[in-house]
Design an enzyme around this catalytic site. Structure first.
Site, mmCIF file in Angstrom:
data_model
loop_
_atom_site.group_PDB
_atom_site.id
_atom_site.type_symbol
_atom_site.label_atom_id
_atom_site.label_comp_id
_atom_site.label_asym_id
_atom_site.label_seq_id
_atom_site.Cartn_x
_atom_site.Cartn_y
_atom_site.Cartn_z
ATOM 1 N N LEU B 58 0.839 -1.190 0.000
ATOM 2 C CA LEU B 58 0.000 0.000 0.000
ATOM 3 C C LEU B 58 0.878 1.246 0.000
ATOM 4 O O LEU B 58 1.193 1.799 1.061
ATOM 5 C CB LEU B 58 -0.867 -0.049 1.264
ATOM 6 N N GLU B 60 1.708 4.480 -2.807
ATOM 7 C CA GLU B 60 1.571 5.037 -4.156
ATOM 8 C C GLU B 60 2.908 5.448 -4.747
ATOM 9 O O GLU B 60 3.165 5.256 -5.937
ATOM 10 C CB GLU B 60 0.606 6.228 -4.154
ATOM 11 N N GLY B 85 -8.024 11.059 -5.098
ATOM 12 C CA GLY B 85 -7.413 11.791 -3.982
ATOM 13 C C GLY B 85 -6.197 11.102 -3.388
ATOM 14 O O GLY B 85 -5.513 11.672 -2.541
ATOM 15 N N HIS B 129 -12.414 10.980 -2.514
ATOM 16 C CA HIS B 129 -12.888 9.951 -3.450
ATOM 17 C C HIS B 129 -13.615 10.558 -4.647
ATOM 18 O O HIS B 129 -14.286 9.838 -5.379
ATOM 19 C CB HIS B 129 -13.838 8.974 -2.738
#
Ligand SMILES: Cc1ncc(C[n+]2csc(CCOP(=O)(O)OP(=O)(O)O)c2C)c(N)n1
Lengths: 430, 326
Positions: B58, B60, B85, B129
């Site tokens: 996890l 990015e 987001g 989101h």
């Protein structure tokens, strides 16, 4: 609430810590020493249960080579600093003090390995046969790179701290996939008689300051999860510009590896023999599929962070002298002389070679060509791009507007006009 | 021709890519067994295995950074960012590394990484989101940005993104994932060039430029305007970087009026860029200032009021009225 109350599914029945320790021990043959050192500051060679055997493989030529490399790159550093002072470079990032960490590790790599440096790895660049004059292009402001990484498997410098660490892990994941594909092809029959590709690993350099960046953490997680063939090489030179390493970490950086589940080793970064041994071991581990290793080379940046820095503002000269007494070149010289492996003539020759390199670099720096800004238009995208084409067309027209004037045109336009109108020129072609 | 949703079309496009291109692989959070939070990668791990459909940690920055490394080794990673987001932890890798690798290597290195980002609002979700951060990326040279609005485009554009040698961000209009349409999997037809805008509806009185989630809104607005006797041309931009200004310019030269609508805030957005370019290119054809319709200058608001935030048919019609009033 004690740990015994915590339900655990993933570690059921095993004590992860013990297991990792056992694995590390099994790989190392012994619990890791606090700091691996073979060649002491007094020039005497000690021993290590795991790493001495790597040192024993080094013949006199190799040892003399280490010295010659370290001396060469130190001389280069002095020259580049002078060039900066004379206004020939915008900035210089000196490496003095870190020669052993860089030459020892770089010389442990093999041609098929791929290296991701940060911005101070001039010594590693030397070991990868990068033309040192090309290294100066970035600092002279004629390129943001300067060499073709594909020629030497030495990647471009990276100025955003730690950004190269995930690239290294990704590259290592690519090597893993290549090996799987090759194995599958071999099973399929493949091409008979094809020599097997030598196994490769990746090594990535970063500093003690950069170790605080999230990218280092994410990289270590990825590397560990996929057991990627990557060696993290942290040069702990004690200072991130003006901030001491104690602000970045409260434990030896090498210890962090354990938290990710792979071995971490602290090595005397001023001991070229130990650095070489440890790195050779780590790269072997990676190439053989045993996953990543973190090496912390415990060293010191003797000079300024860059030519824009003033270390007297944040550290005392006593600290510097302390480290000068551990100088990596001095100790190897002592050893070579004591063992009768090198004489005055050798050291004279090394000095002469250094001066020759310096002269070459000085001359080549002056001659480094300023690129045509059209190369920037050409290299922003790989494929044709209408906005770039439109802006280039405007630029051409604008530049052409100066052609009839008697007064000199602005600098970029003059250069652009005088250069061949070939948008696809790349610097590599020079 | 088969009928499918946008989500399914992207899934099929990815499947085709993985089948035809052994160097392509997918990476992202939860894209394996789960098939992604929107199920866009559903079933792919079963067919291609965990080395081609990679459930990543996890992280990015780690996803995009390792994708860059894989691409340097000759692979073609397609990264999924779970939601708009959450791309920001990876923003550094995208803007300082991915976008610049080719130019700073003087053309020696290419990093054909694709980043898929479900974007936009209208799904009643919680914060982070529903955002539309496309302008933040469009401002960065070295990146290409496309956004499909229908299943046929979605099927082809994802494959074209992987084929492109530049890094490409594919913004996927998440509230349209379930929009159904015809897909010709044999030939892309008019969708052969992902960077070309499509005139979806011809008109003579004004041009409305939109992309992604707002395409159906603009078409409905044009329909409503027609009932009032106004002939509105609707252009689906498809590519946000580069922008196909030729198609927009030609349309404005015909209609004389331009409205640009997007969900992202108008300030500093793509609409402003289009307005500026068109005023440079077609000043004398314009009979009214270019009017922007978009989000307000605020963090994306809470779901209960997002209807007041998102451009809808009425907001586009109001802009049209203003343009026609000149
Ligand atoms: C992301 C980022 N933040 C800040 C800087 C500015 N900066 C350049 S070097 C440096 C210190 C780095 O220290 P360290 O990682 O220990 O490496 P060293 O320079 O000592 O080799 C800083 C803060 C940068 N280059 N990148």
């Amino acid at each position: 609430m004690g740990a015994t109350h915590l339900p655990s599914t993933e570690f059921d029945g095993t004590d992860m810590d013990d297991q990792l320790e056992a694995e590390a021990e099994a790989q190392l043959g012994a619990p890791p020493e606090p700091m691996v050192q073979l060649l002491g500051p007094d020039g005497s060679l000690g021993s290590d249960p795991v790493f001495s055997k790597y040192a024993e493989k080094l013949d006199p030529d190799a040892l003399r080579g280490f010295y010659a490399d370290m001396a060469k790159i130190r001389r280069f550093d002095v020259e580049a600093t002078a060039l900066q002072r004379q206004g020939q470079l915008a900035l210089w990032v000196p490496l003095t003090g870190q020669e052993a960490a860089q030459i020892g590790s770089g010389r442990a790599s093999q041609p098929q390995d791929y290296i991701f440096p940060t911005y101070r790895e001039h010594g590693v660049a030397l070991t990868r046969n990068v033309d040192l004059a090309e290294l100066l292009r970035q600092f002279r402001g004629v390129s943001n790179g300067g060499w073709n990484p594909k020629d030497t498997n030495f990647h471009l410098y990276t100025l955003v701290l730690a950004a190269q660490t995930p690239h290294a892990v990704g590259y290592a994941m690519g090597i893993q996939r290549d090996q799987k594909l090759a194995a599958a092809n071999a099973v399929d029959g493949g091409e008979p008689g094809q020599p097997e590709e030598p196994k490769a690993a990746v090594m990535v350099y970063f500093g003690d300051g950069a170790s605080s960046e999230g990218d280092v953490h994410e990289s270590m997680v990825f590397a560990s999860s996929y057991q990627a063939p990557v060696v993290f090489f942290c040069q702990n030179n004690h200072w991130a510009i003006s901030v001491p390493s104690s602000v970045q970490t409260r434990i030896p950086l090498a210890n962090r590896a354990k938290g990710y589940g792979f071995p971490g080793i602290r090595v005397d970064g001023n001991d070229v023999i130990a650095v070489h041994a440890v790195t050779e071991w780590a790269l072997e581990q990676a190439r053989e599929g045993n996953g990543p290793v973190l090496i912390e080379a415990f060293t010191y940046r003797v000079g300024a962070h860059t030519t824009a820095d003033d270390p007297t503002k944040y550290r005392g000269s006593d600290e510097e002298s302390l480290w000068r007494a551990k100088d990596p070149l001095d100790r190897l010289e002592k050893y070579l002389r004591a063992e009768g492996l090198a004489d005055d003539a050798f050291f004279e020759q090394v000095r002469a070679d250094g001066d020759e390199l310096a002269a070459y670099v000085r001359k080549t720096t002056h001659d480094l060509e300023t690129p045509d800004i059209r190369t920037a238009f050409a290299n922003t995208y790989v494929e044709a791009h209408p906005l770039v084409a439109e802006e280039l067309a405007w630029f051409e027209e604008y530049s052409a507007g100066f052609a009839d004037e008697e007064t000199p045109a602005p600098a970029p336009a003059t250069e652009a006009r005088s250069a061949a109108a070939e948008p696809e020129i790349t610097e590599a072609a020079n | 021709m088969t009928t499918m949703t946008i989500a399914k079309a992207i899934n099929e496009g990815l499947r085709a890519t993985l089948t035809n291109n052994p160097r392509a692989l997918l990476m992202g959070e939860d894209i394996g067994a789960l098939g992604g939070v929107y199920r866009v990668t559903d079933g792919l791990i079963a067919d291609f295995g965990a080395d081609r459909v990679v459930d990543t940690p996890l992280a990015e920055s780690g996803i995009i950074g390792t994708a860059i490394g894989l691409s340097l080794r000759g692979y073609q990673p397609v990264c999924e960012i779970q939601f708009d987001g959450f791309v920001f932890p990876g923003f550094n890798q995208i803007t300082t590394q991915l976008a610049k690798m080719h130019s700073r290597s003087n053309g020696n290195l290419t990093v054909p990484v694709v980043i898929r980002i479900p974007y936009g609002g209208g799904i009643g979700s919680i914060e982070h989101h529903s955002e539309s951060p496309e302008a933040l990326f469009a401002h960065t040279a070295g990146l290409r940005i496309i956004t499909p609005s229908n299943p046929h485009d979605a099927y082809w554009m994802i494959q074209q993104a992987v084929d492109c040698q530049d890094p490409v961000i594919v913004f996927e209009p998440k509230r349209r994932y379930w929009l159904k349409g015809e897909v010709d999997t044999q030939t892309p037809g008019a969708s052969a060039d992902p960077f070309k805008a499509h005139v979806l509806r011809e008109g003579t009185d004004a041009t409305v430029v939109v992309y992604g989630p707002l395409v159906p809104v603009a078409l409905a607005a044009a329909e409503a305007a027609a009932e009032d006797g106004h002939s509105v041309e609707v252009i689906d931009l498809r590519s946000i970087s580069p922008i196909d200004f030729d198609t927009v310019t030609a349309s404005v030269q015909k209609t004389g009026r331009l409205i640009v609508a997007h969900e992202a805030p108008t300030f500093g957005g793509i609409g402003g860029e289009i307005a500026a370019r068109i005023s440079e290119r077609a000043f004398h054809s314009l009979e009214a200032p270019v009017i922007r319709v978009g989000g307000f200058h605020m963090p994306y608001p809470v779901a209960k009021v997002e209807e007041d935030y998102l451009p809808d048919i009425d907001r586009i019609l109001e802009a049209l009225d203003r343009a026609l009033a000149y």
